[in-house]
Design an enzyme around this catalytic site. Structure first.
Site, PDB file in Angstrom:
ATOM      1  CG  ASP A  11      -2.079   0.962   1.084  1.00  0.00           C
ATOM      2  OD1 ASP A  11      -2.414   1.332  -0.067  1.00  0.00           O
ATOM      3  OD2 ASP A  11      -2.645   1.372   2.111  1.00  0.00           O
ATOM      4  CG  HIS A  28      -0.666   2.358  -9.330  1.00  0.00           C
ATOM      5  ND1 HIS A  28      -0.829   1.868  -8.055  1.00  0.00           N
ATOM      6  CD2 HIS A  28      -1.752   3.129  -9.573  1.00  0.00           C
ATOM      7  CE1 HIS A  28      -1.970   2.319  -7.556  1.00  0.00           C
ATOM      8  NE2 HIS A  28      -2.546   3.095  -8.446  1.00  0.00           N
ATOM      9  CG  LEU A 122       9.667 -16.992  -3.953  1.00  0.00           C
ATOM     10  CD1 LEU A 122       9.445 -16.925  -2.450  1.00  0.00           C
ATOM     11  CD2 LEU A 122      10.220 -15.665  -4.430  1.00  0.00           C
TER      12      LEU A 122
HETATM   13  C1  IPE Z   1      -5.276  -2.734  -0.098  1.00  0.00           C
HETATM   14  O1  IPE Z   1      -5.019  -1.393  -0.282  1.00  0.00           O
HETATM   15  C2  IPE Z   1      -5.334  -3.426  -1.432  1.00  0.00           C
HETATM   16  C3  IPE Z   1      -4.060  -3.587  -2.114  1.00  0.00           C
HETATM   17  C4  IPE Z   1      -2.891  -3.254  -1.661  1.00  0.00           C
HETATM   18  C5  IPE Z   1      -4.158  -4.224  -3.414  1.00  0.00           C
HETATM   19  P1  IPE Z   1      -6.194  -0.316  -0.377  1.00  0.00           P
HETATM   20  O2  IPE Z   1      -5.536   0.998  -0.546  1.00  0.00           O
HETATM   21  O3  IPE Z   1      -7.172  -0.716  -1.405  1.00  0.00           O
HETATM   22  O4  IPE Z   1      -6.886  -0.449   1.064  1.00  0.00           O
HETATM   23  P2  IPE Z   1      -7.803   0.559   1.870  1.00  0.00           P
HETATM   24  O5  IPE Z   1      -8.884   0.986   0.945  1.00  0.00           O
HETATM   25  O6  IPE Z   1      -6.929   1.713   2.295  1.00  0.00           O
HETATM   26  O7  IPE Z   1      -8.275  -0.225   3.045  1.00  0.00           O
HETATM   27  C1  IPE Z   2      -1.716   0.181  -3.317  1.00  0.00           C
HETATM   28  O1  IPE Z   2      -1.454   1.532  -3.403  1.00  0.00           O
HETATM   29  C2  IPE Z   2      -1.811  -0.447  -4.672  1.00  0.00           C
HETATM   30  C3  IPE Z   2      -3.158  -0.863  -5.059  1.00  0.00           C
HETATM   31  C4  IPE Z   2      -4.231  -0.852  -4.311  1.00  0.00           C
HETATM   32  C5  IPE Z   2      -3.295  -1.325  -6.426  1.00  0.00           C
HETATM   33  P1  IPE Z   2      -2.638   2.586  -3.380  1.00  0.00           P
HETATM   34  O2  IPE Z   2      -3.037   2.892  -4.766  1.00  0.00           O
HETATM   35  O3  IPE Z   2      -3.731   2.132  -2.487  1.00  0.00           O
HETATM   36  O4  IPE Z   2      -1.904   3.843  -2.750  1.00  0.00           O
HETATM   37  P2  IPE Z   2      -2.489   4.859  -1.689  1.00  0.00           P
HETATM   38  O5  IPE Z   2      -2.930   4.046  -0.514  1.00  0.00           O
HETATM   39  O6  IPE Z   2      -3.627   5.556  -2.346  1.00  0.00           O
HETATM   40  O7  IPE Z   2      -1.346   5.762  -1.372  1.00  0.00           O
HETATM   41 MG    MG Z   3      -4.146   2.395  -0.498  1.00  0.00          MG
END
Ligand code: IPE
Ligand code: IPE
Ligand code: MG
Length: 224
Positions: A11, A28, A122
């Protein structure tokens, strides 16, 4: 005790980009690069199973443009990584309901799984359109259809993760302290680690430090 199965909630990509006044896509892209880096660390550290949360069943709530970008990125990732997986002896697997993705992408996922099925150093598990609640729903449906008895074992053996051991250690980057529907059943006794580091900034060094801390934790599994 060693970490056999490490799960990571990757995240913070969006915030990483925003901090640099760049569009979220940029984060991303950096995040996807980081997967390679951390997978190599896991190889080096002797971790056998690495589960990565790439796209949740809730991520469809995002703007269509971001979803499209993530799917395109996944496509690109699967193409680029083919040879690397093979050369590094990494088995690729996916969990989640991929039937929602375009046919061509589904075929690509299956192809990479097949292509690397003999690899055994792995296993890298990518969670795609994955959510624990949806996985459990699909699992119960399957058991019901087969008239199977419902035991903890039969559930465990029918989950998307049937071939993998339970999660020993779960890391979430990006500062939030929640599981966001990731591997809830499988992480029942996982040691949890939360870091403010945004995923694109996560490093081998920080992972090694966490593993060090893991080795100091006492896992009791309900015993004394
Ligand atoms: C969790 O992150 C999902 C992934 C890392 C793929 P999110 O950014 O979607 O989670 P929330 O919405 O903050 O809980
Ligand atoms: C996690 O990073 C990746 C995915 C959910 C695909 P985010 O896109 O949730 O990044 P933040 O949390 O908005 O910074
Ligand atoms: Mg996120």
């Amino acid at each position: 005790m060693e970490v056999k199965h490490l799960a990571i909630i990757m995240d913070g990509n969006g915030r990483w980009a925003q901090k640099r006044l760049k569009p979220r896509f940029f984060g991303h892209q950096e995040g996807a690069k980081k997967i390679q880096n951390i997978t190599e660390s896991c190889l080096y550290l002797g971790i056998k199973y690495l589960s990565l949360y790439a796209f949740s069943t809730e991520n469809w709530k995002r703007p269509q443009k971001e979803i499209d970008f993530l799917i395109q990125l996944l496509n690109q990732y699967l193409t680029q990584k083919k040879q690397i997986y093979l050369d590094s002896n990494i088995r690729f697997r996916s969990i989640g309901d991929i039937s929602i993705f375009p046919q061509k992408l589904q075929a690509k996922i299956k192809e990479l799984e097949n292509f690397t099925k003999h690899c055994n150093k792995l296993t890298q598990i990518l969670a795609l359109n994955y959510g624990s609640k949806d996985e459990l729903r699909r699992t119960f449906l399957k058991l019901h259809k087969n008239n199977s008895i419902i035991t903890q074992e039969s559930i465990t053996q029918s989950l998307d993760t049937a071939d993998f051991p339970e999660v020993d250690m779960l890391i979430r980057t990006g500062g939030e302290q929640r599981l966001s529907n990731f591997l809830l059943w499988q992480s029942a006794y996982a040691e949890l680690f939360f870091t403010k580091t945004l995923w694109p900034d996560f490093s081998h060094k920080e992972l090694a430090q966490m593993l060090e801390e893991f080795s100091l934790r006492q896992r009791r599994f309900g015993g004394i």
